[in-house]
Write a protein that holds these residues in place. Structure first.
Motif, mmCIF file in Angstrom:
data_model
loop_
_atom_site.group_PDB
_atom_site.id
_atom_site.type_symbol
_atom_site.label_atom_id
_atom_site.label_comp_id
_atom_site.label_asym_id
_atom_site.label_seq_id
_atom_site.Cartn_x
_atom_site.Cartn_y
_atom_site.Cartn_z
ATOM 1 N N THR A 9 -5.191 15.909 -3.989
ATOM 2 C CA THR A 9 -4.571 16.484 -2.796
ATOM 3 C C THR A 9 -5.608 16.526 -1.685
ATOM 4 O O THR A 9 -6.813 16.497 -1.946
ATOM 5 C CB THR A 9 -4.046 17.916 -3.048
ATOM 6 O OG1 THR A 9 -5.125 18.745 -3.460
ATOM 7 C CG2 THR A 9 -2.960 17.923 -4.116
ATOM 8 N N SER A 10 -5.141 16.597 -0.461
ATOM 9 C CA SER A 10 -6.073 16.742 0.653
ATOM 10 C C SER A 10 -5.454 17.632 1.715
ATOM 11 O O SER A 10 -4.225 17.686 1.870
ATOM 12 C CB SER A 10 -6.461 15.392 1.245
ATOM 13 O OG SER A 10 -5.339 14.778 1.829
ATOM 14 N N GLN A 11 -6.327 18.340 2.395
ATOM 15 C CA GLN A 11 -5.917 19.191 3.506
ATOM 16 C C GLN A 11 -7.044 19.137 4.529
ATOM 17 O O GLN A 11 -8.151 19.622 4.275
ATOM 18 C CB GLN A 11 -5.689 20.622 3.029
ATOM 19 C CG GLN A 11 -5.178 21.537 4.107
ATOM 20 C CD GLN A 11 -4.861 22.925 3.567
ATOM 21 O OE1 GLN A 11 -5.187 23.272 2.442
ATOM 22 N NE2 GLN A 11 -4.231 23.722 4.399
ATOM 23 N N GLY A 12 -6.775 18.526 5.658
ATOM 24 C CA GLY A 12 -7.805 18.364 6.679
ATOM 25 C C GLY A 12 -8.960 17.538 6.138
ATOM 26 O O GLY A 12 -8.773 16.432 5.650
ATOM 27 N N SER A 13 -10.162 18.099 6.190
ATOM 28 C CA SER A 13 -11.345 17.362 5.742
ATOM 29 C C SER A 13 -11.680 17.606 4.273
ATOM 30 O O SER A 13 -12.654 17.057 3.767
ATOM 31 C CB SER A 13 -12.551 17.745 6.603
ATOM 32 O OG SER A 13 -12.868 19.107 6.414
ATOM 33 N N LEU A 14 -10.856 18.413 3.568
ATOM 34 C CA LEU A 14 -11.116 18.726 2.157
ATOM 35 C C LEU A 14 -10.228 17.894 1.247
ATOM 36 O O LEU A 14 -8.999 17.893 1.369
ATOM 37 C CB LEU A 14 -10.869 20.216 1.884
ATOM 38 C CG LEU A 14 -11.105 20.669 0.443
ATOM 39 C CD1 LEU A 14 -12.568 20.440 0.033
ATOM 40 C CD2 LEU A 14 -10.712 22.124 0.286
#
Length: 112
Positions: A9-14
């Motif tokens: 999963t990804s959220q923004g830069s993470l």
């Protein structure tokens, strides 16, 4: 033997990876697929090992590869949530690395 999968999963830069199952030679294709799915926006990689109940030496090499690959693309890497057996393998590997380094140290000499 427990099937292996990686949830990505990804959220923004993470970017988060959550391996699930046993990490051994059979996990190699899934690990490489996960690395190929690196989001372009990712600056940090968080790897949650909480669902990994077993890891052998090949699995240890795969996790080292994940770390090296991510860092080579400029990502900060954090592993967390190690279960008992994989954590023990890390400790044993660390002991071997320290012993190997000591044996090859310029301060280590054979007894005369």
């Amino acid at each position: 033997m427990q099937d292996f999968d990686i949830i990505s999963t990804s959220q923004g830069s993470l970017w988060r990876l959550r391996p699930q199952g046993e990490i051994d030679i059979d996990a190699r294709p899934a690990v490489h697929r996960a690395l190929g799915g690196r989001p372009a926006t990712a600056h940090d990689l968080d790897i949650d090992m909480a669902d990994v109940s077993f890891m052998d030496v090949v699995g240890l090499q795969l996790m080292a590869h994940v770390d090296t690959d991510a860092r080579s693309h400029g990502l900060g890497v954090t592993f967390r949530g190690w279960q008992r057996q994989p954590r023990y393998l890390l400790a044993v590997a660390g002991d071997f690395i320290r012993v190997g380094a000591a044996l090859h140290s310029p301060f280590t000499r054979d007894a005369a």
